[in-house]
Design a protein around this motif. Sequence first.
Motif, PDB file in Angstrom:
ATOM      1  N   UNK A  45      38.961  58.372 -17.716  1.00  0.00           N
ATOM      2  CA  UNK A  45      37.928  57.566 -18.373  1.00  0.00           C
ATOM      3  C   UNK A  45      37.564  58.146 -19.741  1.00  0.00           C
ATOM      4  N   UNK A  46      37.528  59.469 -19.830  1.00  0.00           N
ATOM      5  CA  UNK A  46      37.215  60.115 -21.124  1.00  0.00           C
ATOM      6  C   UNK A  46      38.288  59.791 -22.161  1.00  0.00           C
ATOM      7  N   UNK A  47      39.537  59.895 -21.749  1.00  0.00           N
ATOM      8  CA  UNK A  47      40.630  59.584 -22.689  1.00  0.00           C
ATOM      9  C   UNK A  47      40.550  58.112 -23.083  1.00  0.00           C
ATOM     10  N   UNK A  48      40.347  57.260 -22.064  1.00  0.00           N
ATOM     11  CA  UNK A  48      40.358  55.814 -22.309  1.00  0.00           C
ATOM     12  C   UNK A  48      39.207  55.373 -23.215  1.00  0.00           C
ATOM     13  N   UNK A  49      37.999  55.822 -22.899  1.00  0.00           N
ATOM     14  CA  UNK A  49      36.833  55.378 -23.671  1.00  0.00           C
ATOM     15  C   UNK A  49      36.668  56.159 -24.978  1.00  0.00           C
ATOM     16  N   UNK A  50      36.668  57.495 -24.867  1.00  0.00           N
ATOM     17  CA  UNK A  50      36.291  58.313 -26.034  1.00  0.00           C
ATOM     18  C   UNK A  50      37.403  58.432 -27.072  1.00  0.00           C
ATOM     19  N   UNK A  51      38.638  58.363 -26.610  1.00  0.00           N
ATOM     20  CA  UNK A  51      39.732  58.536 -27.574  1.00  0.00           C
ATOM     21  C   UNK A  51      40.383  57.191 -27.939  1.00  0.00           C
ATOM     22  N   UNK A  52      40.861  56.444 -26.924  1.00  0.00           N
ATOM     23  CA  UNK A  52      41.620  55.228 -27.227  1.00  0.00           C
ATOM     24  C   UNK A  52      40.716  54.099 -27.719  1.00  0.00           C
ATOM     25  N   UNK A  53      39.713  53.744 -26.908  1.00  0.00           N
ATOM     26  CA  UNK A  53      38.816  52.649 -27.320  1.00  0.00           C
ATOM     27  C   UNK A  53      38.086  53.007 -28.618  1.00  0.00           C
ATOM     28  N   UNK A  82      41.714  45.187 -29.748  1.00  0.00           N
ATOM     29  CA  UNK A  82      41.663  46.416 -28.948  1.00  0.00           C
ATOM     30  C   UNK A  82      40.219  46.779 -28.644  1.00  0.00           C
ATOM     31  N   UNK A  83      39.376  46.634 -29.627  1.00  0.00           N
ATOM     32  CA  UNK A  83      37.940  46.892 -29.436  1.00  0.00           C
ATOM     33  C   UNK A  83      37.333  45.884 -28.450  1.00  0.00           C
ATOM     34  N   UNK A  84      37.548  44.610 -28.706  1.00  0.00           N
ATOM     35  CA  UNK A  84      36.902  43.550 -27.911  1.00  0.00           C
ATOM     36  C   UNK A  84      37.365  43.582 -26.449  1.00  0.00           C
ATOM     37  N   UNK A  85      38.673  43.681 -26.246  1.00  0.00           N
ATOM     38  CA  UNK A  85      39.194  43.651 -24.869  1.00  0.00           C
ATOM     39  C   UNK A  85      38.742  44.877 -24.076  1.00  0.00           C
ATOM     40  N   UNK A  86      38.681  46.028 -24.723  1.00  0.00           N
ATOM     41  CA  UNK A  86      38.204  47.221 -24.006  1.00  0.00           C
ATOM     42  C   UNK A  86      36.722  47.109 -23.661  1.00  0.00           C
ATOM     43  N   UNK A  87      35.928  46.554 -24.575  1.00  0.00           N
ATOM     44  CA  UNK A  87      34.493  46.395 -24.270  1.00  0.00           C
ATOM     45  C   UNK A  87      34.322  45.467 -23.075  1.00  0.00           C
ATOM     46  N   UNK A  88      35.143  44.417 -23.046  1.00  0.00           N
ATOM     47  CA  UNK A  88      35.068  43.482 -21.920  1.00  0.00           C
ATOM     48  C   UNK A  88      35.539  44.153 -20.620  1.00  0.00           C
TER      49      UNK A  88
END
Length: 206
Positions: A22-30, A72-78
């Motif tokens: 989750x850290x990699x996914x949210x803090x780095x990629x998203x 990338x921003x919108x789909x991850x927020x969703x």
Amino acid sequence: MFSVKDLKFGKDAIPTVSQRAMEIHHDKLYAGYVNKRNEIEEALKTVDRSKSAATYSSYRALKLEETFTANGQILHELYFDTLTPKPSQPSDSLEFVKKVKEDFGSWEAFIEDVIACAMAARGWAITSYDYRDGKIHNFLADAHNHGGVWETWPVWTIDVYEHAYFIDFGSDRKSYLLDIIKYADWEEINRRYLIAKEIEKILKKT
Ligand code: FE
């Protein structure tokens, strides 16, 4: 300027996703998509528009990656917004659940199609409401900016890029899907469906 949206739960709160993943996914990629989108907006202020061309130009490169980073921003927020650490069975009283049963015949048939769509996608499975036929559809996107259907309203997404599940599930995407669906926030998905119905009312008036 776009800002990185905080998660509505702790990074270790979804049992099926490890804290590290989750850290990699949210803090780095998203966060990376949001930051790059801001960088692109900045670069667009001064780019040489006179050399714009479809084969190659700085302007084209920026505009193309603008769609990649924005989606990338919108789909991850969703994706993050429609997860919950407190799983529940989708209630029959939710309008979204009623609509899905109407459109797919049963809840099980809908979930079967979501999983098939997520297994077939190289990037995203996106559940959307289409104003044109007034039905729920599961669309796939192979990249943030390849796929998707304009003027439909996304109510739920599943990230199926390897980064979303390889750390915790290896190549077993199916197990990731069966687990992550348990943590779908049906109340939030229903809220987004109701927003779609409101937009539809406005569209029908104009
Ligand atoms: Fe992702």
